[in-house]
Design a protein around this motif. Sequence first.
Motif, PDB file in Angstrom:
ATOM      1  N   THR A   1      -6.488   2.845   2.854  1.00  0.00           N
ATOM      2  CA  THR A   1      -7.094   2.301   2.015  1.00  0.00           C
ATOM      3  C   THR A   1      -6.718   0.627   1.844  1.00  0.00           C
ATOM      4  OG1 THR A   1      -7.605   4.601   1.400  1.00  0.00           O
ATOM      5  CG2 THR A   1      -8.761   2.856  -0.077  1.00  0.00           C
ATOM      6  N   ALA A   2      -7.590   0.348   2.402  1.00  0.00           N
ATOM      7  CA  ALA A   2      -8.388  -1.295   2.109  1.00  0.00           C
ATOM      8  C   ALA A   2      -8.883  -1.919   1.700  1.00  0.00           C
ATOM      9  CB  ALA A   2      -8.437  -2.054   3.104  1.00  0.00           C
ATOM     10  N   ASP A   3      -8.812  -2.842   0.612  1.00  0.00           N
ATOM     11  CA  ASP A   3      -9.129  -2.842  -0.565  1.00  0.00           C
ATOM     12  C   ASP A   3     -10.691  -3.576  -0.424  1.00  0.00           C
ATOM     13  OD1 ASP A   3      -7.331  -2.549  -2.494  1.00  0.00           O
ATOM     14  OD2 ASP A   3      -6.822  -4.558  -2.258  1.00  0.00           O
ATOM     15  N   SER A   4     -11.308  -4.319   1.587  1.00  0.00           N
ATOM     16  CA  SER A   4     -12.276  -4.371   1.797  1.00  0.00           C
ATOM     17  C   SER A   4     -12.609  -4.463   3.017  1.00  0.00           C
ATOM     18  CB  SER A   4     -12.465  -6.625   1.904  1.00  0.00           C
ATOM     19  OG  SER A   4     -11.415  -6.930   3.051  1.00  0.00           O
TER      20      SER A   4
ATOM     21  N   ALA B   1       0.959  -1.518   0.344  1.00  0.00           N
ATOM     22  CA  ALA B   1      -0.271   0.528   0.144  1.00  0.00           C
ATOM     23  C   ALA B   1       1.159   1.189   0.181  1.00  0.00           C
ATOM     24  CB  ALA B   1      -1.290   0.048   1.431  1.00  0.00           C
TER      25      ALA B   1
ATOM     26  N   VAL C   1     -12.343   2.798   3.529  1.00  0.00           N
ATOM     27  CA  VAL C   1     -13.056   1.354   2.379  1.00  0.00           C
ATOM     28  C   VAL C   1     -13.563   2.201   1.687  1.00  0.00           C
ATOM     29  CG1 VAL C   1     -13.427  -0.738   1.206  1.00  0.00           C
ATOM     30  CG2 VAL C   1     -12.382  -0.905   3.468  1.00  0.00           C
TER      31      VAL C   1
END
Length: 139
Positions: A88-91, A61, A137
């Motif tokens: 900022t995460a994917d899920s 990231a 997210v």
Amino acid sequence: MTESIATYIALPGTTEAAFRHWYDVLGGDLHIQKYGEVELTGMPFTPDPEAVAHAVLITPAGRIAGGDAMDSEGDYAVRGTAYSLLYTADSVEGARAIIDGLATGGGEIGMPFEIAPWGGWYGQVFDRFGVMWALSVEA
């Protein structure tokens, strides 16, 4: 060489512990260099050889760098809301796992992780080192 920008944070003698904690939570590639491992030339002070001169955590990231603060007053506040590290995460599940990991060992939730007014998910956690992490997210 490709240009880049990274977050740099100076911590009050807790850099090694913080970066190792972040590595445990986020994974990646961690490098820590102490003052006792480098040649000191032209420095206006003599740092503790066990103090961290430079640390970098490279994750998929992004990159976080830092070192131990050389504050002569000993009053070096880290905790605050004037800054945060935005991840900022994917899920939603992935973000919750990061929040749980960052809160481990004395951290605390600053803002619950939930659906934000703009449609995505957002929340804040202060880790045990006083660093505020914002987790997001996208919708």
